[in-house]
Every structure is written in C-alpha cells, then in structure tokens.
Design a protein around this motif. Structure first.
Motif, short mmCIF file in Angstrom:
data_model
loop_
_atom_site.label_atom_id
_atom_site.label_comp_id
_atom_site.label_asym_id
_atom_site.label_seq_id
_atom_site.Cartn_x
_atom_site.Cartn_y
_atom_site.Cartn_z
N VAL A 330 0.84 -1.20 0.00
CA VAL A 330 0.00 0.00 0.00
C VAL A 330 0.87 1.24 0.00
O VAL A 330 0.58 2.23 -0.67
N PHE A 331 1.99 1.17 0.74
CA PHE A 331 2.87 2.34 0.86
C PHE A 331 4.22 2.09 0.20
O PHE A 331 4.79 1.00 0.31
N TRP A 332 4.71 3.14 -0.44
CA TRP A 332 6.02 3.08 -1.08
C TRP A 332 7.14 3.36 -0.07
O TRP A 332 8.08 2.60 0.07
N ASP A 333 7.03 4.48 0.64
CA ASP A 333 7.94 4.75 1.74
C ASP A 333 7.11 4.94 3.01
O ASP A 333 5.89 4.71 2.98
N SER A 334 7.70 5.36 4.08
CA SER A 334 6.99 5.39 5.36
C SER A 334 5.90 6.45 5.42
O SER A 334 5.13 6.48 6.39
N PHE A 335 5.80 7.26 4.39
CA PHE A 335 4.85 8.38 4.40
C PHE A 335 3.97 8.45 3.16
O PHE A 335 2.93 9.09 3.20
N HIS A 336 4.38 7.79 2.08
CA HIS A 336 3.71 7.98 0.79
C HIS A 336 3.26 6.67 0.16
O HIS A 336 3.99 5.67 0.20
N PRO A 337 2.08 6.68 -0.48
CA PRO A 337 1.56 5.46 -1.12
C PRO A 337 2.32 5.06 -2.38
O PRO A 337 3.04 5.86 -2.98
N THR A 338 2.14 3.81 -2.76
CA THR A 338 2.68 3.33 -4.03
C THR A 338 1.83 3.86 -5.19
O THR A 338 0.72 4.38 -5.00
N GLU A 339 2.35 3.70 -6.39
CA GLU A 339 1.62 4.11 -7.58
C GLU A 339 0.27 3.40 -7.67
O GLU A 339 -0.74 4.01 -8.04
N LYS A 340 0.23 2.12 -7.33
CA LYS A 340 -1.02 1.37 -7.40
C LYS A 340 -2.06 1.96 -6.45
O LYS A 340 -3.23 2.12 -6.82
N THR A 341 -1.65 2.29 -5.24
CA THR A 341 -2.58 2.92 -4.29
C THR A 341 -3.04 4.27 -4.82
O THR A 341 -4.23 4.61 -4.73
N ASN A 342 -2.11 5.05 -5.35
CA ASN A 342 -2.45 6.35 -5.92
C ASN A 342 -3.51 6.22 -7.01
O ASN A 342 -4.43 7.04 -7.10
N ALA A 343 -3.39 5.19 -7.84
CA ALA A 343 -4.34 4.98 -8.93
C ALA A 343 -5.74 4.68 -8.39
O ALA A 343 -6.74 5.20 -8.89
N ILE A 344 -5.81 3.85 -7.37
CA ILE A 344 -7.10 3.49 -6.79
C ILE A 344 -7.77 4.70 -6.15
O ILE A 344 -8.97 4.95 -6.35
N VAL A 345 -7.00 5.46 -5.39
CA VAL A 345 -7.54 6.66 -4.74
C VAL A 345 -7.98 7.68 -5.79
O VAL A 345 -9.06 8.27 -5.67
N ALA A 346 -7.18 7.87 -6.82
CA ALA A 346 -7.52 8.83 -7.87
C ALA A 346 -8.81 8.43 -8.58
O ALA A 346 -9.68 9.27 -8.84
#
Length: 358
Positions: A330-346
């Motif tokens: 779900v997360f790329w680093d400790s603060f930011h989502p992965t591209e896949k999560t970003n796509a779902i949210v968008a």
C-alpha cells in the motif's frame, strides 16, 4: 453492467492502466470540459518542484520513480505516478502533470496542467520553514506568474477561458500535524489541536478566496488521509503494538469535517464557484483494512528499505532492502503510497467527487 464495472475497478486484478480506462467507462469522462489541471499542495502532489530549491525534502534519486515512465526518478514521492497524474489522465487532459520549476518544461506544457506543489509544505508557513520548502502563499505567487505567461502564450481571451474552466486541486495538511504540530515545539504551545485545526482551516479559506478572486471556479479541496496508519506512525507506536495511532486518525476526521463545512460555506458565499471536498480518508482506510480485496499484501510496512521509517534520502541508503514488487504494498515509503494505491484513490475521487466537472 454498472455494478460489474464498479466491482472490476476495486478488484485485485485492476492494474494501473486498466483502472483508468475502466474509470473512464464508468464515469463517462474523457470530455474537454476540463482544459487544464492546476495543482497546489505538498509531497502527495509534488512532481519535482523541490528538485530546484535548496532543501533535503527531495526524491529525485533511486529507488524513487523506478516504475515511472523510463524508470527515472522525477521528484515524485512514489515508485511511479501520483494521484494528480492519474486524475489528469482520467479527465482527458494528459498522463503527467509537470512541475512548474522544472526547466525541461515551458508554458506550452503548463497550458494544460501544472503543479506548484512542494514536498514537506503545509497550510501553515511554519510548516514550510521546517525543511525550507515552498509555502502556500508562494505557490499562489507562482500561479499569478503562470497566468501572466499563459495570457502571453495563448492570448487573454483563451487564457481567461482556461483559467475559469480548469480544475484546481489542493492537497495538503498532513505535514502541518505530523511534521510540525506534533513533531517540534512551537504551534503546540500556542494552540490546542482543535484550535490548530481552526487556524489551518482559516488559511484554507483565505487561499480559496484568493484563488477565486484570480478567476478559479472549479476547485477540489483535498482532505487528510488516515495519517495514524502511515508506516512511520505505526512503527513508532510502541504502546499500541505498532497498530494505527487512533488519536492521529481522529484529528484527521475532525479536520476533514471542518474542511467539508468550509466547502458548503464558500459555495454559498463566492459567486460562480464550484468547490468540492475530495476526501481520501475512507478509501485509504478501506485499502489498509481490506488489502487483499485490492491485491495488496503489506499495509503496515512500506516497500522502500525496511519499510518502517525510511523516506527521502533514507530510501536511497537502504535501496538494497527495497521490495521487488511495489504493487503488493500500500505504501512506497513510510509516508507515501505506491503508484497502485495512488491509482485506486484517484479513480475513487474522479468517480465520486470530480465527476460533476466532466
């Protein structure tokens, strides 16, 4: 058929490009009602502006951007695209929104979309000072400069049409709480958490009024995510057994409620404005609590390095430990989502909030 399409979008088989095309089918987007997407905010929507200012809040190095087109880091805090890239594509504009300070681009590129966002910034000027990044008032100054260049490029009439019909996105606030209020002395001695929420909401209101005064009409005010569930906060939640921090999530919900009420108020007071509240809280929480439904395997730790506390330069130093398949996280680093999560949210935001602009 409508229900089947909705199920497809939320299923674990839905990957980046297919998500967008399915979202276009469901929402009936792809029109020319939005000529440009203009973005203000923090690292959630910064496409690389921080690369060109003296700050350590950067991500223009590996492993960031490894799944971006060409496999190159751009300054986006993700392995690939960020939500506004997907939103821009979904509304029929373009697949990537360029950073205003990036010299590779000029006004011909910015005419259809641009981001003034700066990682580590917030509503509060004191937040931007922590890591010497671009404050929100300066982003508005950049936008005024952009308007001047746009009018010179396409003519005043067409520029004014773009300005009034463009989609304006705002995404910030998390840093105000996690990197400022709860992290360093200062604001916490001046304000209670609720008073600080009101302080920030007041800044948001002032900014939107100024943006409206400059011609903006279609504006999306972004809410806070369940920030207590970010891997960094879970890692440091020793008392809570590394679970989500309830108090931080409660603050996010409270602040989001104030922003939602602000949209109602300003829609009544500002002539011609169409202000919407884009809330990522519940869709992100659903992804975190039901990861298998979306094809994820890890929610409490991130892909980068150990996944517990690294972001920015710490990800580069721990590159050898970084996961091989970010789509499982779900997360790329400790603060930011992965591209896949970003796509779902968008996709969620486009279908449930921004559809009225299309």
């Amino acid at each position: 058929m409508q229900g089947q399409r909705n199920n497809l979008i939320s299923s674990s088989s839905c990957v980046h490009v297919f998500c967008i095309f399915l979202a276009l089918l469901v929402a009936g987007t792809g029109s020319e009602k939005v000529p440009a997407v203009i973005v203000f905010g923090d690292s959630s929507v910064d496409a690389g502006n921080n690369n060109f200012i003296p700050t350590v809040a950067r991500s223009n190095f590996a492993p960031y951007g490894r799944d971006f087109k060409g496999g190159k880091p751009t300054g986006r805090f993700s392995n690939g695209r960020i939500p506004t890239d997907f939103i821009s594509e979904a509304v029929g504009v373009k697949p990537y929104i360029p950073a205003y300070l990036d010299p590779k681009y000029n006004i011909s590129d910015f005419a259809t979309g641009v981001t003034f966002a700066s990682a580590a910034t917030g509503y509060d000027n004191a937040t931007s000072e922590v890591l010497s990044v671009i404050p929100l008032w300066k982003q508005l100054d950049f936008y005024k400069d952009y308007q001047t260049k746009l009018k010179a490029h396409v003519g005043e009439s067409k520029a004014n049409q773009t300005i009034s019909e463009a989609l304006y996105m705002m995404s910030l606030g998390t840093n105000d709480f996690l990197e400022n209020y709860y992290a360093i002395p200062g604001r916490s001695s001046e304000y209670t958490p609720r008073q600080y929420e009101n302080f920030l909401a007041g800044i948001a209101e002032s900014f939107i009024r100024k943006l409206h005064g400059l011609g903006a009409r279609k504006i999306s005010l972004g809410g806070l995510p369940p920030m207590g569930c970010l891997p960094l906060e879970r890692t440091t939640n020793f008392v809570g057994g590394n679970e989500c921090v309830p108090s931080y999530n409660a603050i996010a919900l409270e602040f989001n409620n104030k922003l939602k009420k602000l949209t109602v108020k300003l829609n009544k007071e500002l002539p011609g404005i169409r202000l919407v509240f884009s809330n990522p809280y519940f869709i992100l929480l659903q992804i975190i609590t039901k990861p298998a439904h979306y094809g994820f395997q890890s929610t409490s730790v991130a892909c980068c390095a150990t996944g517990m506390f690294e972001m920015g330069y710490a990800c580069r130093r721990g590159d050898m430990f970084t996961c091989s398949d970010a789509s499982k996280f779900v997360f790329w680093d400790s603060f930011h989502p992965t591209e896949k999560t970003n796509a779902i949210v968008a996709n969620y935001v486009v279908k449930n909030v921004l559809a009225e602009f299309l």
